[in-house]
Each structure stands twice: as C-alpha cells, then as structure tokens.
Motif scaffolding. Structure first.
Motif: not given
Length: 137
Positions: A1-29
């Motif tokens: 787990m990691y923290s965004i703005c002092n909030m602890t996140t679940s593995s599902k939230q981490e997966f969503f965040y990583n997929m979202l950032i990955g898709v956006l970065l791939y889209s730019v590249v």
C-alpha cells in the motif's frame, strides 16, 4: 500500500492508479511517436488511446510473468537473468501479434525494433514520473 495525500490506499486502488497513469503515459508516448516518427501510425486519436490501453494491459501481464519467473529462479542467478530476458524479449512479439489482431489496419508499427523503442521510451518516462512523484514527498 502507499499513501496519497495522507490517505492509505488498497491494492485495488493502487492497481487502478497504476493502470490509469500507464494508459495516460502510453497515450502521450504513442501520440508523439505517431506525430513525429515513422515508427508508429494510427488512424485516429481514439485508436491511439485504445492502443495505449491494450499496451498497458500487455505490459502489466508481462510484469506478472516476469515476477513469477523471478520468484521461481531466484536461486540460480544465470538462469534468472536468462529467463527474465527471455520473457521481456518474447513479450514484444506478443505485443505485435495482439496489436495486429486487435487493430488490424488501424495501427502500423515498424516491427520488432519499433515496438522495442516505443516500450523503452515509455519505461524511461514512467521511471522519471515515479522518481518525481517520490521526490515530492
């Protein structure tokens, strides 16, 4: 787990965040490669965005396979290095096959080295984004 703005996140939230950032970065590249090189050509931005989504899923699956190989061969360094290299190498052919299967004539990539350059560029940019994110804490 990691923290965004002092909030602890679940593995599902981490997966969503990583997929979202990955898709956006791939889209730019992919968009830059489409606009400024002959390595990739897509018929529209919608296709570029869907390609980014497919590539992020394939990247995620590749890293799952790589992690399993690492856990299986962690005792033998030579076999570990060869196995990880083999997974990463062969995954590019899977990427090309999947892109051809899904997008047919809407996406043209200049072969193995083209996809290798795109993925290497994406990986470098993703590592830079991760570094900046960690430095901001």
């Amino acid at each position: 787990m990691y923290s965004i703005c002092n909030m602890t996140t679940s593995s599902k939230q981490e997966f969503f965040y990583n997929m979202l950032i990955g898709v956006l970065l791939y889209s730019v590249v992919l968009g830059f490669f489409n606009d400024y090189t002959d390595i990739i050509h897509t018929s529209s931005y919608s296709v570029t965005f869907m390609l980014a989504f497919v590539m992020q899923i394939l990247t995620y699956i590749t890293f799952i396979v790589k992690d399993r190989v690492v856990s299986k061969f962690s005792g033998n360094k030579g076999l570990l290095i060869f196995s990880v290299w083999l997974v990463i190498f062969l995954s590019k052919f899977v990427f090309l096959w999947a892109i051809e299967l899904v997008f047919s004539k809407d996406v043209e990539i200049s072969g193995f080295f083209g996809i290798l350059v795109v993925i290497a560029s994406f990986t470098i940019i993703q590592k830079l984004v991760d570094l900046v994110y960690k430095k901001l804490v």
